[in-house]
Design an enzyme around this catalytic site. Structure first.
Site, PDB file in Angstrom:
ATOM      1  N   ASP A 106      63.808 -95.260  60.614  1.00 51.00           N
ATOM      2  CA  ASP A 106      63.192 -94.632  59.432  1.00 51.00           C
ATOM      3  C   ASP A 106      61.699 -94.396  59.620  1.00 51.00           C
ATOM      4  O   ASP A 106      60.971 -94.272  58.649  1.00 51.00           O
ATOM      5  CB  ASP A 106      63.441 -95.487  58.191  1.00 51.00           C
ATOM      6  CG  ASP A 106      63.010 -96.932  58.382  1.00 51.00           C
ATOM      7  OD1 ASP A 106      62.625 -97.298  59.507  1.00 51.00           O
ATOM      8  OD2 ASP A 106      63.066 -97.690  57.401  1.00 51.00           O
ATOM      9  N   LYS A 157      57.196-109.599  55.893  1.00 46.19           N
ATOM     10  CA  LYS A 157      56.991-109.364  54.447  1.00 46.19           C
ATOM     11  C   LYS A 157      56.165-110.492  53.800  1.00 46.19           C
ATOM     12  O   LYS A 157      56.645-111.184  52.888  1.00 46.19           O
ATOM     13  CB  LYS A 157      58.345-109.212  53.727  1.00 46.19           C
ATOM     14  CG  LYS A 157      59.379-108.360  54.446  1.00 46.19           C
ATOM     15  CD  LYS A 157      59.249-106.899  54.130  1.00 46.19           C
ATOM     16  CE  LYS A 157      59.857-105.984  55.147  1.00 46.19           C
ATOM     17  NZ  LYS A 157      61.212-106.113  55.575  1.00 46.19           N
ATOM     18  N   ASP A 217      56.501 -95.034  57.605  1.00 45.64           N
ATOM     19  CA  ASP A 217      57.859 -95.528  57.369  1.00 45.64           C
ATOM     20  C   ASP A 217      58.368 -94.736  56.160  1.00 45.64           C
ATOM     21  O   ASP A 217      57.802 -94.836  55.070  1.00 45.64           O
ATOM     22  CB  ASP A 217      57.759 -97.034  57.065  1.00 45.64           C
ATOM     23  CG  ASP A 217      59.041 -97.631  56.520  1.00 45.64           C
ATOM     24  OD1 ASP A 217      59.872 -96.902  55.980  1.00 45.64           O
ATOM     25  OD2 ASP A 217      59.200 -98.850  56.630  1.00 45.64           O
TER      26      ASP A 217
HETATM   27  N1  GDD Z   1      72.941-101.513  62.911  1.00 45.15           N
HETATM   28  C1  GDD Z   1      72.219-102.090  61.956  1.00 45.15           C
HETATM   29  N2  GDD Z   1      72.717-103.192  61.328  1.00 45.15           N
HETATM   30  N3  GDD Z   1      71.018-101.571  61.628  1.00 45.15           N
HETATM   31  C2  GDD Z   1      70.289-102.192  60.664  1.00 45.15           C
HETATM   32  C3  GDD Z   1      70.761-103.319  59.975  1.00 45.15           C
HETATM   33  C4  GDD Z   1      72.054-103.848  60.337  1.00 45.15           C
HETATM   34  O1  GDD Z   1      72.546-104.848  59.786  1.00 45.15           O
HETATM   35  N4  GDD Z   1      69.824-103.697  59.063  1.00 45.15           N
HETATM   36  C5  GDD Z   1      68.818-102.822  59.184  1.00 45.15           C
HETATM   37  N5  GDD Z   1      69.098-101.889  60.143  1.00 45.15           N
HETATM   38  C6  GDD Z   1      68.248-100.792  60.596  1.00 45.15           C
HETATM   39  C7  GDD Z   1      67.784 -99.874  59.492  1.00 45.15           C
HETATM   40  O2  GDD Z   1      68.656 -98.745  59.394  1.00 45.15           O
HETATM   41  C8  GDD Z   1      66.396 -99.459  59.965  1.00 45.15           C
HETATM   42  O3  GDD Z   1      66.452 -98.329  60.830  1.00 45.15           O
HETATM   43  C9  GDD Z   1      65.920-100.655  60.769  1.00 45.15           C
HETATM   44  O4  GDD Z   1      67.078-101.408  61.111  1.00 45.15           O
HETATM   45  C10 GDD Z   1      64.925-101.550  60.009  1.00 45.15           C
HETATM   46  O5  GDD Z   1      65.489-101.899  58.768  1.00 45.15           O
HETATM   47  P1  GDD Z   1      64.699-101.664  57.390  1.00 45.15           P
HETATM   48  O6  GDD Z   1      65.581-102.129  56.286  1.00 45.15           O
HETATM   49  O7  GDD Z   1      64.154-100.292  57.321  1.00 45.15           O
HETATM   50  O8  GDD Z   1      63.534-102.728  57.549  1.00 45.15           O
HETATM   51  P2  GDD Z   1      62.103-102.745  56.844  1.00 45.15           P
HETATM   52  O9  GDD Z   1      61.550-101.371  56.716  1.00 45.15           O
HETATM   53  O10 GDD Z   1      62.209-103.567  55.611  1.00 45.15           O
HETATM   54  O11 GDD Z   1      61.230-103.584  57.908  1.00 45.15           O
HETATM   55  C11 GDD Z   1      61.284-103.278  59.291  1.00 45.15           C
HETATM   56  O12 GDD Z   1      60.487-102.139  59.583  1.00 45.15           O
HETATM   57  C12 GDD Z   1      59.061-102.284  59.376  1.00 45.15           C
HETATM   58  C13 GDD Z   1      58.401-101.007  59.837  1.00 45.15           C
HETATM   59  O13 GDD Z   1      58.866 -99.937  59.118  1.00 45.15           O
HETATM   60  C14 GDD Z   1      60.788-104.492  60.069  1.00 45.15           C
HETATM   61  O14 GDD Z   1      61.053-104.263  61.430  1.00 45.15           O
HETATM   62  C15 GDD Z   1      59.294-104.740  59.828  1.00 45.15           C
HETATM   63  O15 GDD Z   1      58.848-105.823  60.655  1.00 45.15           O
HETATM   64  C16 GDD Z   1      58.515-103.475  60.179  1.00 45.15           C
HETATM   65  O16 GDD Z   1      57.113-103.671  59.904  1.00 45.15           O
HETATM   66 MG    MG Z   2      62.213 -99.496  56.979  1.00 43.11          MG
END
Ligand code: GDD
Ligand code: MG
Length: 350
Positions: A106, A157, A217
């Protein structure tokens, strides 16, 4: 070289855009975000992709197939239940026997992947994480690192009072395959909360790469509109468009009435029809096969495919998803339209 995209998340914060469309398939300038990210990788010679799917995998697979239409080789690994970010990486272990990229699906960025790879090798790291500076790190994973550029603390977070650094995990990593053996199998694992801290405890080297000067993001509708604004204003370049050189791009079959006004920057897909007296722009995207009725006014808005704006509709800072029909009496700002929501609104009006 291979890259793994984590595309299994639910995209909850991007609802209702993700009600029918998984987050990586949300269009950016008319093409799925994932396609935009893959095309950026291809420019660095990375053309073997593994997609770790979970939520609505069929939508992704139907679009990309085996990747050959996109000049890529794409493999899919679908989870029966969400394995989390770390579990998803572990689940794809068999595909990787050399250094590989991992991406959250994303994000939009201008990371120079070749340079990041050279940096990773130079730092002799087990993992390299791209980091970026943000004003409010609470929604992200904060990383602290030493003067040599190696991480020593992860805080996912953090509450505002726990914020110690403004550098956050940008969701782009390089992994050595040996790291995969250190991730537990068969259960949900978070790469941010479990894998990275454990690697530090095991004295593995995690380098941070700071060469990312555009990063977003696309986690919320506001950020989704922001991403388009940034592309229109040239802060992020997509290969086939440059809005400093040209104010309006339009696809084949698109027809604009002689009395319609286009205020660039504007991006129109294929077979769009803009009727007499309509005013479109600035910062407007209109997806394929959409119809903009007479005297409509649209500014700072993103319309997906097969959208109809009935005569006289007036939208500003709106997102209109596939196949929505917007009533001509609409005078809306900051609204997201989906066909389901339009139906619900009509139902209420009766
Ligand atoms: N296959 C799979 N299975 N993918 C997953 C799963 C899962 O169970 N859970 C999450 N994802 C994928 C999401 O589709 C996304 O592309 C990515 O892993 C990160 O998940 P998000 O839900 O978007 O996480 P976030 O935005 O809260 O936090 C993450 O991204 C931040 C930067 O945008 C973390 O990596 C943070 O540390 C980071 O700063
Ligand atoms: Mg994200």
């Amino acid at each position: 070289m291979k890259a793994l995209f984590l595309v299994g998340g639910l995209g909850t914060r991007l609802r209702p855009l993700t009600d029918r469309t998984p987050k990586p398939m949300v269009p950016v300038m008319g093409r799925p975000l994932l396609e935009r990210n893959m095309e950026a990788l291809k420019q660095h010679g990375i053309d073997e992709i593994v997609l770790s799917t979970c939520y609505r995998p069929e939508v992704i697979e139907q679009y990309f197939g085996d990747g050959s239409d996109f000049g890529l080789k794409i493999d899919y690994v679908c989870e029966e239940f969400p394995l989390g970010t770390g579990g998803a990486i572990k689940n794809c272990e068999k595909y990787f026997d050399d250094t590989f990229f991992v991406f959250n699906a994303d994000i939009l960025s201008n990371i120079n992947f070749s340079e990041m790879l050279r940096y990773h090798k130079r730092k002799k790291a087990d993992v390299t994480i791209a980091v970026t500076r943000v004003e409010n790190p609470s929604a992200y994973g904060v990383i602290e690192y030493d003067a040599d550029g190696y991480a020593y603390l992860f805080k996912e977070k953090p509450a505002p009072h726990e914020v110690v650094s403004h550098f956050i995990n940008a969701g782009a990593y390089l992994f050595e395959p040996s790291v995969l053996r250190r991730i537990p199998a068969g259960r949900p694992v978070s790469v941010e909360r479990e894998v990275f801290p454990n690697l530090l405890e095991q004295a593995r080297k995690i380098a941070v790469y700071k060469g990312c000067n555009y990063w977003l993001d696309i986690g919320t509708p506001e950020k989704y509109i922001q991403a388009h604004k940034d592309i229109f204003e040239g802060q992020l370049h997509l290969p086939e468009m440059n809005f400093h050189e040209r104010a309006v791009y339009s696809g084949p079959g698109t027809h604009i009435s002689g009395t319609a006004v286009l205020r660039g920057p504007v991006y129109l897909g294929r077979n769009v029809r803009i009727e007499a007296g309509a005013t479109v722009g600035p910062h407007v995207v209109i997806g394929d096969n959409s119809l903009i009725g007479k005297k409509c006014k649209i500014a700072n808005s993103i319309l997906w495919n097969d959208v109809v704006l009935e005569d006289g509709a007036n939208l500003s800072e709106c997102i209109v998803t596939d196949a929505s029909i917007v009533d001509g009496t609409s005078r809306m700002k900051h609204v997201i339209y989906t066909p389901e929501m339009i139906k619900a609104a009509k139902h209420l009006a009766i």
